[in-house]
Design a protein around this motif. Structure first.
Motif, PDB file in Angstrom:
ATOM      1  N   UNK A 123       2.868   4.087   8.205  1.00 23.35           N
ATOM      2  CA  UNK A 123       2.356   3.472   8.809  1.00 23.35           C
ATOM      3  C   UNK A 123       0.771   4.200   8.870  1.00 23.35           C
ATOM      4  N   UNK A 124       0.865   6.213   9.169  1.00 21.90           N
ATOM      5  CA  UNK A 124      -0.267   6.399  10.022  1.00 21.90           C
ATOM      6  C   UNK A 124      -0.380   7.632   9.773  1.00 21.90           C
ATOM      7  N   UNK A 125       0.606   7.944   8.486  1.00 19.34           N
ATOM      8  CA  UNK A 125       0.823   9.232   8.477  1.00 19.34           C
ATOM      9  C   UNK A 125       1.780   9.638   7.088  1.00 19.34           C
ATOM     10  N   UNK A 126       1.700  10.229   6.540  1.00 17.59           N
ATOM     11  CA  UNK A 126       1.717  10.908   5.059  1.00 17.59           C
ATOM     12  C   UNK A 126       2.465  12.121   5.123  1.00 17.59           C
ATOM     13  N   UNK A 127       4.129  12.475   4.447  1.00 16.60           N
ATOM     14  CA  UNK A 127       4.826  13.665   4.806  1.00 16.60           C
ATOM     15  C   UNK A 127       4.966  14.135   3.352  1.00 16.60           C
ATOM     16  N   UNK A 128       4.354  15.154   2.629  1.00 17.80           N
ATOM     17  CA  UNK A 128       4.829  15.224   1.445  1.00 17.80           C
ATOM     18  C   UNK A 128       5.618  16.730   1.701  1.00 17.80           C
ATOM     19  N   UNK A 129       6.456  17.759   0.850  1.00 15.95           N
ATOM     20  CA  UNK A 129       7.123  18.452   1.070  1.00 15.95           C
ATOM     21  C   UNK A 129       7.334  18.611  -0.782  1.00 15.95           C
ATOM     22  N   UNK A 130       6.797  19.796  -1.369  1.00 16.54           N
ATOM     23  CA  UNK A 130       6.125  19.801  -2.565  1.00 16.54           C
ATOM     24  C   UNK A 130       6.490  20.885  -2.796  1.00 16.54           C
TER      25      UNK A 130
ATOM     26  N   UNK B  86      -0.704  16.985 -12.110  1.00 14.21           N
ATOM     27  CA  UNK B  86      -0.753  18.956 -11.629  1.00 14.21           C
ATOM     28  C   UNK B  86       0.745  19.760 -11.427  1.00 14.21           C
ATOM     29  N   UNK B  87       1.305  19.238 -12.301  1.00 12.82           N
ATOM     30  CA  UNK B  87       2.753  19.978 -12.362  1.00 12.82           C
ATOM     31  C   UNK B  87       3.546  20.600 -11.031  1.00 12.82           C
ATOM     32  N   UNK B  88       3.301  19.874 -10.102  1.00  8.06           N
ATOM     33  CA  UNK B  88       4.353  20.219  -9.036  1.00  8.06           C
ATOM     34  C   UNK B  88       5.737  19.390  -8.738  1.00  8.06           C
ATOM     35  N   UNK B  89       6.829  19.271  -8.211  1.00  6.78           N
ATOM     36  CA  UNK B  89       7.357  18.011  -7.977  1.00  6.78           C
ATOM     37  C   UNK B  89       7.945  17.845  -6.813  1.00  6.78           C
ATOM     38  N   UNK B  90       7.715  16.939  -6.287  1.00 10.06           N
ATOM     39  CA  UNK B  90       7.275  16.265  -5.269  1.00 10.06           C
ATOM     40  C   UNK B  90       9.610  16.402  -4.293  1.00 10.06           C
ATOM     41  N   UNK B  91       9.069  16.931  -3.213  1.00  7.84           N
ATOM     42  CA  UNK B  91      10.736  17.528  -2.765  1.00  7.84           C
ATOM     43  C   UNK B  91      10.468  15.693  -2.085  1.00  7.84           C
ATOM     44  N   UNK B  92      10.177  15.519  -1.264  1.00 11.04           N
ATOM     45  CA  UNK B  92      10.241  14.875   0.134  1.00 11.04           C
ATOM     46  C   UNK B  92       9.161  14.402   0.226  1.00 11.04           C
ATOM     47  N   UNK B  93       9.345  12.735  -0.073  1.00 11.65           N
ATOM     48  CA  UNK B  93       7.716  11.757  -0.106  1.00 11.65           C
ATOM     49  C   UNK B  93       8.507  10.928   1.443  1.00 11.65           C
ATOM     50  N   UNK B  94       7.728  10.886   2.640  1.00 16.95           N
ATOM     51  CA  UNK B  94       7.663  10.140   3.846  1.00 16.95           C
ATOM     52  C   UNK B  94       6.035   9.051   3.699  1.00 16.95           C
ATOM     53  N   UNK B  95       6.102   7.985   3.725  1.00 18.92           N
ATOM     54  CA  UNK B  95       4.969   7.454   4.206  1.00 18.92           C
ATOM     55  C   UNK B  95       4.831   6.656   5.436  1.00 18.92           C
TER      56      UNK B  95
ATOM     57  N   UNK C 261       1.174  -1.001   0.368  1.00 22.72           N
ATOM     58  CA  UNK C 261       0.157  -0.105  -0.025  1.00 22.72           C
ATOM     59  C   UNK C 261       0.915   1.054  -0.458  1.00 22.72           C
ATOM     60  N   UNK C 262       1.559   1.123   0.558  1.00 24.50           N
ATOM     61  CA  UNK C 262       3.116   2.191   0.977  1.00 24.50           C
ATOM     62  C   UNK C 262       3.424   2.679  -0.293  1.00 24.50           C
ATOM     63  N   UNK C 263       4.106   1.850  -1.161  1.00 26.46           N
ATOM     64  CA  UNK C 263       4.420   1.842  -2.054  1.00 26.46           C
ATOM     65  C   UNK C 263       3.776   2.024  -3.628  1.00 26.46           C
ATOM     66  N   UNK C 264       2.526   1.752  -3.200  1.00 29.58           N
ATOM     67  CA  UNK C 264       1.742   1.714  -4.167  1.00 29.58           C
ATOM     68  C   UNK C 264       1.192   3.937  -4.133  1.00 29.58           C
ATOM     69  N   UNK C 265       1.112   4.344  -3.098  1.00 28.58           N
ATOM     70  CA  UNK C 265       0.721   5.471  -2.668  1.00 28.58           C
ATOM     71  C   UNK C 265       2.240   6.441  -3.530  1.00 28.58           C
ATOM     72  N   UNK C 266       3.049   5.944  -2.698  1.00 28.78           N
ATOM     73  CA  UNK C 266       4.244   6.985  -3.747  1.00 28.78           C
ATOM     74  C   UNK C 266       4.161   6.747  -5.105  1.00 28.78           C
ATOM     75  N   UNK C 267       3.811   6.048  -5.806  1.00 29.17           N
ATOM     76  CA  UNK C 267       3.337   6.018  -7.165  1.00 29.17           C
ATOM     77  C   UNK C 267       2.463   6.904  -8.024  1.00 29.17           C
ATOM     78  N   UNK C 268       1.419   6.757  -6.914  1.00 28.91           N
ATOM     79  CA  UNK C 268       0.663   7.948  -6.872  1.00 28.91           C
ATOM     80  C   UNK C 268       0.647   8.990  -7.207  1.00 28.91           C
ATOM     81  N   UNK C 269       1.363   9.345  -6.231  1.00 29.37           N
ATOM     82  CA  UNK C 269       1.228  10.560  -5.466  1.00 29.37           C
ATOM     83  C   UNK C 269       2.181  10.599  -6.373  1.00 29.37           C
ATOM     84  N   UNK C 270       3.414  10.143  -7.035  1.00 29.94           N
ATOM     85  CA  UNK C 270       4.799  11.064  -8.163  1.00 29.94           C
ATOM     86  C   UNK C 270       3.560  10.673 -10.064  1.00 29.94           C
ATOM     87  N   UNK C 271       2.512  10.140  -9.902  1.00 27.78           N
ATOM     88  CA  UNK C 271       1.747  10.306 -10.569  1.00 27.78           C
ATOM     89  C   UNK C 271       0.805  11.544 -11.121  1.00 27.78           C
TER      90      UNK C 271
END
Length: 156
Positions: free
Chosen positions: A57-64, A46-55, A31-41
């Motif tokens: 078990x109960x939180x998602x951090x995205x620096x974009x 949407x034309x933003x660049x993910x800088x850092x992504x931390x998934x 689930x975490x691996x698929x979530x990372x791929x979906x956020x990249x898609x």
């Protein structure tokens, strides 16, 4: 509507944190691996660049990094809607909770923020969780009746 490419110096770095409904620890393994791929898609779309992504078990951090014409609310809402729909279709165990993501999220802007600070601020905004199950019944205290001068029916 025509989109303009902003020069790199006009990019804003947003830091997002959100979590699954009921703080379930469901973002592990595949689930975490698929979530990372979906956020990249979604980032490409949407034309933003993910800088850092931390998934976690109960939180998602995205620096974009995004142009100033792209609102942070639209970024996080689009990402949450897109990932929720696809993850719930691919992983039936995620349909046990009413919605994958809560409505709550935290967004902060700035390049020098670290994930620990953003997580700490997100935790500070969360309401304390109620314990599961029915509330315990409290035992009545007979001391309070005696102090109040209550009389029994036979005393009158």
């Amino acid at each position: 509507m025509e989109k303009h490419n902003s020069p790199p110096e006009w990019q804003i770095t947003y830091h997002f944190v959100w979590g699954p409904m009921r703080a379930k620890s469901c973002l592990t393994g595949e689930v975490a691996r698929r979530l990372e791929a979906l956020i990249a898609e979604k980032a490409r779309e949407q034309e933003f660049q993910p800088v850092t992504l931390v998934v976690l078990p109960d939180r998602v951090y995205l620096a974009a990094s995004a142009p100033p014409t792209l609102a942070p609310h639209s970024i996080v809402c689009q990402v949450k809607a897109y990932t929720s729909r696809i993850l719930r279709d691919e992983f039936p165990e995620l349909t046990r909770i009413p919605s994958l993501w809560t409505r709550a999220y935290l967004v902060m802007a700035g390049e020098q923020l670290d994930p620990e600070e953003v997580f700490r601020r997100f935790e500070a905004t969360q309401q304390p969780r109620r314990p599961r199950g029915r509330p315990r019944k409290t035992q009545p205290s007979f001391d309070s009746c005696e102090e109040a001068g209550a009389q029994t029916p036979g005393d009158a």
